[in-house]
Design a protein around this motif. Structure first.
Motif, mmCIF file in Angstrom:
data_model
loop_
_atom_site.group_PDB
_atom_site.id
_atom_site.type_symbol
_atom_site.label_atom_id
_atom_site.label_comp_id
_atom_site.label_asym_id
_atom_site.label_seq_id
_atom_site.Cartn_x
_atom_site.Cartn_y
_atom_site.Cartn_z
ATOM 1 N N ALA A 50 -9.424 4.987 -5.297
ATOM 2 C CA ALA A 50 -9.276 5.545 -6.645
ATOM 3 C C ALA A 50 -7.986 6.329 -6.781
ATOM 4 C CB ALA A 50 -10.477 6.436 -6.962
ATOM 5 N N GLY A 51 -7.670 7.121 -5.760
ATOM 6 C CA GLY A 51 -6.430 7.894 -5.820
ATOM 7 C C GLY A 51 -5.218 6.979 -5.834
ATOM 8 N N ALA A 52 -5.291 5.896 -5.058
ATOM 9 C CA ALA A 52 -4.195 4.936 -5.052
ATOM 10 C C ALA A 52 -4.048 4.302 -6.425
ATOM 11 C CB ALA A 52 -4.446 3.864 -3.990
ATOM 12 N N ALA A 53 -5.177 3.938 -7.043
ATOM 13 C CA ALA A 53 -5.135 3.309 -8.370
ATOM 14 C C ALA A 53 -4.446 4.231 -9.376
ATOM 15 C CB ALA A 53 -6.550 2.960 -8.820
ATOM 16 N N ALA A 54 -4.816 5.523 -9.324
ATOM 17 C CA ALA A 54 -4.202 6.472 -10.259
ATOM 18 C C ALA A 54 -2.728 6.661 -9.939
ATOM 19 C CB ALA A 54 -4.944 7.808 -10.186
ATOM 20 N N THR A 55 -2.384 6.581 -8.658
ATOM 21 C CA THR A 55 -0.984 6.757 -8.268
ATOM 22 C C THR A 55 -0.129 5.583 -8.748
ATOM 23 O OG1 THR A 55 -1.663 8.023 -6.335
ATOM 24 C CG2 THR A 55 0.552 7.117 -6.300
ATOM 25 N N TYR A 56 -0.683 4.375 -8.761
ATOM 26 C CA TYR A 56 0.089 3.237 -9.277
ATOM 27 C C TYR A 56 0.436 3.441 -10.741
ATOM 28 C CZ TYR A 56 -0.152 0.623 -4.990
ATOM 29 O OH TYR A 56 0.032 0.242 -3.685
ATOM 30 N N VAL A 57 -0.481 4.041 -11.485
ATOM 31 C CA VAL A 57 -0.181 4.341 -12.889
ATOM 32 C C VAL A 57 0.965 5.339 -12.974
ATOM 33 C CG1 VAL A 57 -1.073 5.395 -14.997
ATOM 34 C CG2 VAL A 57 -2.543 3.858 -13.641
ATOM 35 N N ARG A 58 0.817 6.426 -12.214
ATOM 36 C CA ARG A 58 1.740 7.550 -12.374
ATOM 37 C C ARG A 58 3.126 7.210 -11.829
ATOM 38 N NH1 ARG A 58 -0.927 10.732 -9.431
ATOM 39 N NH2 ARG A 58 0.458 10.908 -7.629
ATOM 40 N N ARG A 59 3.174 6.675 -10.619
ATOM 41 C CA ARG A 59 4.477 6.448 -9.982
ATOM 42 C C ARG A 59 5.173 5.202 -10.482
ATOM 43 N NH1 ARG A 59 3.333 6.945 -3.597
ATOM 44 N NH2 ARG A 59 3.024 9.194 -3.458
ATOM 45 N N TYR A 60 4.394 4.181 -10.759
ATOM 46 C CA TYR A 60 4.999 2.858 -10.966
ATOM 47 C C TYR A 60 4.727 2.271 -12.339
ATOM 48 C CZ TYR A 60 5.178 3.345 -5.896
ATOM 49 O OH TYR A 60 5.399 3.808 -4.639
ATOM 50 N N GLY A 61 3.995 3.022 -13.214
ATOM 51 C CA GLY A 61 3.698 2.472 -14.531
ATOM 52 C C GLY A 61 2.959 1.154 -14.447
ATOM 53 N N LEU A 72 -11.592 -4.347 -11.519
ATOM 54 C CA LEU A 72 -11.180 -3.221 -10.661
ATOM 55 C C LEU A 72 -12.403 -2.425 -10.252
ATOM 56 C CD1 LEU A 72 -8.987 -1.246 -9.458
ATOM 57 C CD2 LEU A 72 -9.119 -0.012 -11.635
ATOM 58 N N LEU A 73 -12.498 -2.167 -8.963
ATOM 59 C CA LEU A 73 -13.484 -1.202 -8.472
ATOM 60 C C LEU A 73 -12.697 -0.175 -7.662
ATOM 61 C CD1 LEU A 73 -16.205 0.027 -7.734
ATOM 62 C CD2 LEU A 73 -16.463 -1.749 -5.977
ATOM 63 N N ALA A 74 -12.619 1.046 -8.214
ATOM 64 C CA ALA A 74 -11.860 2.107 -7.545
ATOM 65 C C ALA A 74 -12.837 3.028 -6.841
ATOM 66 C CB ALA A 74 -11.026 2.885 -8.561
ATOM 67 N N VAL A 75 -12.651 3.180 -5.527
ATOM 68 C CA VAL A 75 -13.594 3.981 -4.748
ATOM 69 C C VAL A 75 -12.837 5.090 -4.031
ATOM 70 C CG1 VAL A 75 -15.107 2.008 -4.384
ATOM 71 C CG2 VAL A 75 -13.385 2.574 -2.667
ATOM 72 N N PRO A 133 -11.948 5.463 2.018
ATOM 73 C CA PRO A 133 -12.755 4.619 1.121
ATOM 74 C C PRO A 133 -14.249 4.906 1.262
ATOM 75 C CG PRO A 133 -12.067 3.372 3.028
ATOM 76 C CD PRO A 133 -11.457 4.728 3.181
ATOM 77 N N LEU A 134 -15.021 4.236 0.476
ATOM 78 C CA LEU A 134 -16.470 4.096 0.671
ATOM 79 C C LEU A 134 -16.703 2.609 0.923
ATOM 80 C CD1 LEU A 134 -17.501 6.241 -2.405
ATOM 81 C CD2 LEU A 134 -17.978 6.857 -0.019
ATOM 82 N N VAL A 135 -17.757 2.310 1.666
ATOM 83 C CA VAL A 135 -17.950 0.893 1.994
ATOM 84 C C VAL A 135 -19.325 0.397 1.566
ATOM 85 C CG1 VAL A 135 -16.282 0.842 3.866
ATOM 86 C CG2 VAL A 135 -18.660 1.462 4.347
ATOM 87 N N PHE A 136 -19.397 -0.913 1.403
ATOM 88 C CA PHE A 136 -20.579 -1.594 0.858
ATOM 89 C C PHE A 136 -20.369 -3.075 1.120
ATOM 90 C CE2 PHE A 136 -17.311 -0.354 -2.085
ATOM 91 C CZ PHE A 136 -16.844 -1.548 -2.565
ATOM 92 N N PRO A 137 -21.356 -3.902 0.988
ATOM 93 C CA PRO A 137 -21.157 -5.340 1.229
ATOM 94 C C PRO A 137 -20.081 -5.924 0.307
ATOM 95 C CG PRO A 137 -23.495 -4.825 1.200
ATOM 96 C CD PRO A 137 -22.779 -3.581 0.764
ATOM 97 N N ASP A 138 -19.211 -6.737 0.895
ATOM 98 C CA ASP A 138 -18.105 -7.366 0.162
ATOM 99 C C ASP A 138 -17.148 -6.333 -0.413
ATOM 100 O OD1 ASP A 138 -18.914 -10.102 0.575
ATOM 101 O OD2 ASP A 138 -20.565 -9.688 -0.826
ATOM 102 N N ASN A 139 -16.833 -5.339 0.430
ATOM 103 C CA ASN A 139 -15.924 -4.263 -0.004
ATOM 104 C C ASN A 139 -14.464 -4.638 0.155
ATOM 105 O OD1 ASN A 139 -16.289 -4.248 2.850
ATOM 106 N ND2 ASN A 139 -15.349 -2.230 2.954
ATOM 107 N N GLY A 196 -11.646 12.393 -6.895
ATOM 108 C CA GLY A 196 -11.916 11.025 -7.327
ATOM 109 C C GLY A 196 -12.253 10.976 -8.812
ATOM 110 N N LEU A 197 -13.006 11.981 -9.263
ATOM 111 C CA LEU A 197 -13.317 12.029 -10.706
ATOM 112 C C LEU A 197 -12.044 12.256 -11.521
ATOM 113 C CD1 LEU A 197 -16.634 14.109 -10.680
ATOM 114 C CD2 LEU A 197 -16.365 11.635 -11.003
#
Ligand SMILES: [Zn+2]
Lengths: 88, 900
Positions: free
Chosen positions: B240-251, B341-344, B226-232, B267-268
């Motif tokens: 971000a990769g996980a977010a894209a994987t939820y689309v691909r694997r699990y619809g 959603l904030l994908a990092v 991940p990347l980190v920041f206050p209230d992360n 990430g891009l």
């Protein structure tokens, strides 16, 4: 778990073996001739090197034979001790 | 509002809907979902809470790197601290949210766990593209290959070829958790967890694989950082990769309006995938100032703005603490975006845990922006190689990733930059550690607890190293990582135990007469692995009364005992006598055929190691008996001396403990009973003397009869091949009036005679002289200067100090108060409050005695033999009993009873 090279049975799992400590610590020819310090050295003092160490194992749950290997005490590399075909 | 897309999901079987529940709330799902995807698919964002902060936490990752979403499984056998991202759903799955800590389910887990051992030439860890390639190459060489992959199935196009290959074993749902010395790898296979109630009853739930491989190939891929920041830590912040994987694997759409913030090309690419799936991306930000043009173009084509040199500086939460707004600082200042959603993504860490476990070194790679395998493990006999993205991190990136972890954060905000959400540890903790003077990553880990939770730093570990480097003002290359240790992911103790639990946790050894003891309903005592009759109560009789009755029977009449557990070792060879002279303190070589001698063995340090008898069966055949507990170690000792020091001696040793059953017959009437059972045997005192043995027909059975006594009474040991043990027991029991007795009575009888039990009355610091058994040391050997094991130690001045602890007897001064085993011996009337109370010894055995008419004890006492008649206090649990020191042979010290 180490794999130990039993010279009689081949490579086997460590759980089949018992450990015998440093090799080459011969029972004194005439213990009665030793003073207390020399006898204590035989009984209690062993090398503890960082690196290669020649040590004894017994294939307790196998052929029950004692044998000697060389083990690196940092990496646990084990090689048969070619020089120690006589068991001790 | 459901976030499940109408189509898609490579792992889903949409024809098989199931219902699961979280905290009692039903959630629809499909077979193939994980708990995490099912929750996201139903817009259930809250999964857990911070252990100390109580802050809401959601799903952040998609696999083993997850550090937020741990739940308590409450269906089936239950399990604490399960990663929602790897928990496959099934009908009836029920979980509860936890606040950082689960609990052990009540009761016993009766599910079946198995262990499997496998040997192969090549073990491939990871069944992705690189792993499948390595496995197929190895299989083409005609060697045995095992492939482990933690996913439900391999997705590579060549998977079918691999699975059907005769020399390849593919284990799916299998996580390699440990890489130990000499290529001993341990893996956990989850076989039925995903089936719930449909699990076949004959299939183990999980299996623990022990794999020995000549060569190991790690194709373990990468884990997103991940990347980190206050209230992360707000629900809605994901990788971000996980977010894209939820689309691909699990619809599953992980959010509807989002911002993506990354530091590398992958990430891009994930951002493009999210846009294509229908996430409204308000902006994509990259910490870099240069990115791969094709990726920038792809975003532009989709109308997604791309901001370079940008970083997230904070988030806002709604009333529930869920992500609501992102504060993004770009070249033109801070812009606030309303999102769900904030994908990092800070980079892809090569999954080097097993490499590190095996002893391989790691080095920071600027090209990969991560720690990559460097020097291999030092044991060249066990080659370990790494292939694919586990080696390089990058998966086809064109523009180098940024080495970036965290922007500038004020101290005021640092306590809300979570570096280990499971531990609720933050950037403020790292700064605190630095202020405390800690600079080593290992020290900071222990000070802050970062990386010590059940995810073991898989999610945030490398990031924390980077943050620490920033705090220290040093390059990340100099900070280094912590050492990875097994297990890679947690595994339950039940799995480690496998079938080795309950009755199977330790072998049970029983004698040939055991069925007789069971039929008699006799209480059994555990003696090592043996089950031995403890005492033989008559109807309604207490143990105390039964033991007194049994003792009286042996002292006054006749008793019988199952003595089969005696260690028995047969020795063959021309030099056995010489060998035994060297290992026993006594002289054995002069023993005549037909005779038996008592012997004591010492260790080289002169301390008593065992005792028993030596019988000479023929010129070159001898039978040793040992104590029940030392049978194996005496055999070991004999073989060690013979093989390693005296290979010239012709002597070989064979354990026959199991081959012979033994009935002890003891008491003044034992001769009459034996005479009745063995009419052809001359049992007269002259014809069959003490410490002799005879082969005889006893009750029609071939029996070796030894005239040996462990009670001081006239007694015999009847040795018979084990198959006839039951028959011999029955025959003696039917001889008329023979009282069976157990181990307790045996102990009382031997203690009344002052016979020590090695290991009870000795503890490895006791010499034969200390026991009052100087007579067991052969004067002839000493006179002739012949050595034996322990001899040199026994002549040391220290071994002969008059204040050494001697075995003595004790009786209560009042003649009636019982003495407790383990009591400490102190001065009579010593003030027990004035600690430390000077201590002079301890009680090793204590019994009630019908023969003595008083309780008595054996004890080890400083200079004891010079203190006969002295009074002491024997203290147990602060209660003193006044005792008098006596000879260690309280009963029949002249030995007049052994001839009957
Ligand atoms: Zn062997």
């Amino acid at each position: 778990m180490l794999t130990l090279p039993c010279p009689f049975c081949g490579p086997r799992d460590e759980t089949e073996f018992g450990y015998g400590g440093e090799a080459g610590v011969a029972y004194p020819e005439r213990p009665a001739d030793l003073d207390d310090a020399a006898w204590a050295e035989y009984l209690f003092l062993r090398a503890n090197p960082r690196g290669w160490f020649t040590e004894r194992w017994v294939h307790r749950a196998g052929c029950r034979q004692w044998f000697t290997v060389r083990r690196h005490t940092v990496t646990n590399e084990v090689v048969p001790d070619a020089a120690a075909q006589e068991v001790r | 509002m459901s976030s499940r897309l109408p189509t898609g999901g490579t792992r889903l079987d949409r024809s098989r809907p199931v219902t699961i529940s979280i905290d009692g709330q039903d959630v629809p799902a499909f077979v193939g979902d994980t708990l995490a995807s099912a929750l996201l698919g139903s817009d259930v964002r809250l999964v857990s809470a911070g252990i100390y902060s109580g802050r809401p936490r959601g799903v952040m990752g998609v696999g083993a790197e997850e550090s937020n979403a741990f739940v308590q499984v409450t269906s089936g056998p239950g399990e604490p601290m399960v990663r929602a991202t790897e928990l496959e759903v099934h009908e009836g799955l029920s979980v509860e949210r936890i606040a950082g800590r689960g609990w052990l389910p009540e009761g016993i887990d009766h599910t079946r766990y198995d262990k499997v051992w496998a040997h192969c030439e090549v073990l491939v860890v990871g069944g992705g593209e690189a792993g499948v390639t390595a496995a197929l190459e190895a299989a083409a060489r005609g060697v045995r290959v095992v492939v482990c992959d933690d996913r439900p199935a391999l997705t590579d196009a060549r998977a079918g070829e691999l699975v059907s290959h005769p020399d390849v074993r593919v284990l799916t749902r299998t996580t390699v958790v440990g890489a130990h010395d000499h290529h001993h790898l341990v893996a956990v296979e989850r076989r039925t967890d995903h089936l719930g109630d449909d699990a076949p009853p004959d299939v183990a739930r999980r299996r623990l694989w022990h794999v020995k491989a000549a060569e190991v190939v790690l194709a373990t891929g990468t884990q997103e950082r991940p990347l980190v920041f206050p209230d992360n830590d707000r629900p809605g912040v994901m990788l971000a990769g996980a977010a894209a994987t939820y689309v691909r694997r699990y619809g599953v759409l992980p959010g509807h309006r989002g911002v993506v913030w990354v530091a590398h090309d992958d990430g891009l690419a994930d951002a493009v995938a999210l846009a294509d799936a229908g996430v409204e991306l308000l902006v994509v930000a990259d910490v870099r100032t240069t990115v791969t043009p094709a990726l920038a173009d792809a975003l532009a084509e989709r109308g997604v703005p791309l901001v370079l040199g940008a970083e997230v500086v904070g988030t806002d939460g709604d009333d529930d603490g869920f992500l609501y707004r992102v504060h993004l600082r770009g070249p033109d200042g801070v812009v606030v975006h309303d999102v769900d959603l904030l994908a990092v993504s800070g980079g892809l860490n090569p999954a080097v845990q097993l490499w590190s476990q095996a002893g391989g070194k790691l080095a920071w790679s600027t090209e990969a922006a991560g720690f990559v395998p460097a020097a291999p493990p030092p044991d060249a006999a066990y080659p370990l190689s790494v292939v694919g993205s586990a080696l390089t991190g990058a998966t086809g990136a064109v523009t180098a990733p940024a080495t970036f972890f965290c922007g500038d954060v004020d101290d005021a905000d640092a306590a809300r930059v979570y570096l280990d959400p499971q531990r609720d540890a933050t950037l403020a903790d790292v700064r605190h550690a630095h202020l405390a003077g800690l600079t080593s990553v290992e020290h900071v880990k222990r000070f802050t607890t970062i990386g010590t939770a059940s995810d073991q730093g898989r999610g945030f570990g490398v990031l924390t190293v980077g943050v620490l480097a920033q705090v220290l003002g040093r390059p990340v290359t100099e900070v280094g990582t912590t050492t990875y240790r097994p297990p890679y992911t947690p595994l339950p103790f039940g799995l480690l135990a496998g079938r080795d639990r309950g009755a199977l946790s330790d072998p049970v050894r029983v004698t040939a007469m055991h069925d007789r003891h069971l039929a008699a309903g006799v209480p059994l005592e555990d003696v090592g692995q043996w089950k031995r009759p403890w005492y033989f109560p008559q109807r309604g009789e207490s143990m105390h009364d039964a033991v007194l009755r049994e003792c009286r029977a042996v002292r006054e009449d006749v008793g019988m005992m199952d003595a089969s557990t005696l260690g028995k070792i047969v020795c063959h060879g021309a030099d056995v006598g010489e060998m035994l002279d060297r290992v026993y303190t006594g002289l054995m070589s002069s023993l005549k055929v037909g005779k038996v001698r008592y012997g004591v063995m010492c260790s080289p340090d002169g301390m008593v190691a065992d005792d028993g008898t030596v019988a000479r069966l023929s010129d070159d055949e001898w039978l040793l008996t040992t104590t029940t507990g030392n049978a194996a170690s005496v055999l070991d000792t004999l073989e060690e001396w013979q093989q390693t020091e005296w290979p010239d001696l012709d002597a070989r040793f064979t354990s026959v403990t199991e081959q012979w059953a033994v009935v002890a017959l003891a008491g003044p009437r034992s001769r009459d009973v034996l005479a009745g059972l063995a009419p052809d045997l001359d049992v007269s005192a002259e014809g069959f003397a003490f410490m002799e043995w005879r082969d005889a027909t006893v009750a029609g059975l071939p029996v070796r009869v030894m005239r040996i006594s462990f009670s001081g009474e006239l007694a015999y040991e009847l040795h018979v091949p084990a198959a006839w043990g039951g028959a011999l027991w029955d025959a003696v029991a039917s001889a008329g009036g023979v009282t069976p007795y157990g181990t307790e009575t045996m102990h009382v009888l031997r203690a009344e005679k002052g016979y020590p039990i090695v290991g009870q009355d000795t503890d490895g610091t006791v010499t034969p002289v200390d026991l009052g058994m100087a007579w067991a040391i052969s004067p002839k050997k000493v006179r002739e200067g012949r050595d034996f094991v322990g001899a040199r130690s026994l002549v040391r001045d220290e071994s002969n100090r008059p204040d050494r602890r001697h075995l003595v007897g004790l009786v209560p001064v009042d003649g009636s108060t019982a003495i407790a085993e383990g009591s400490q011996l102190v001065d009579a009337g010593a003030d027990l409050a004035a600690v430390p109370v000077p201590m002079h010894g301890h009680v090793t055995s204590a019994y009630a005695s019908v023969a003595l008419g008083t309780p008595f004890a054996l004890a080890l006492l400083d200079g004891g033999r010079d203190r006969l008649g002295e009074e002491l206090d024997a203290v147990d649990l602060r209660v003193p009993v006044r005792v008098r020191v006596t000879e260690p042979v309280p009963y029949d010290p002249e030995g007049e009873r052994r001839d009957g």
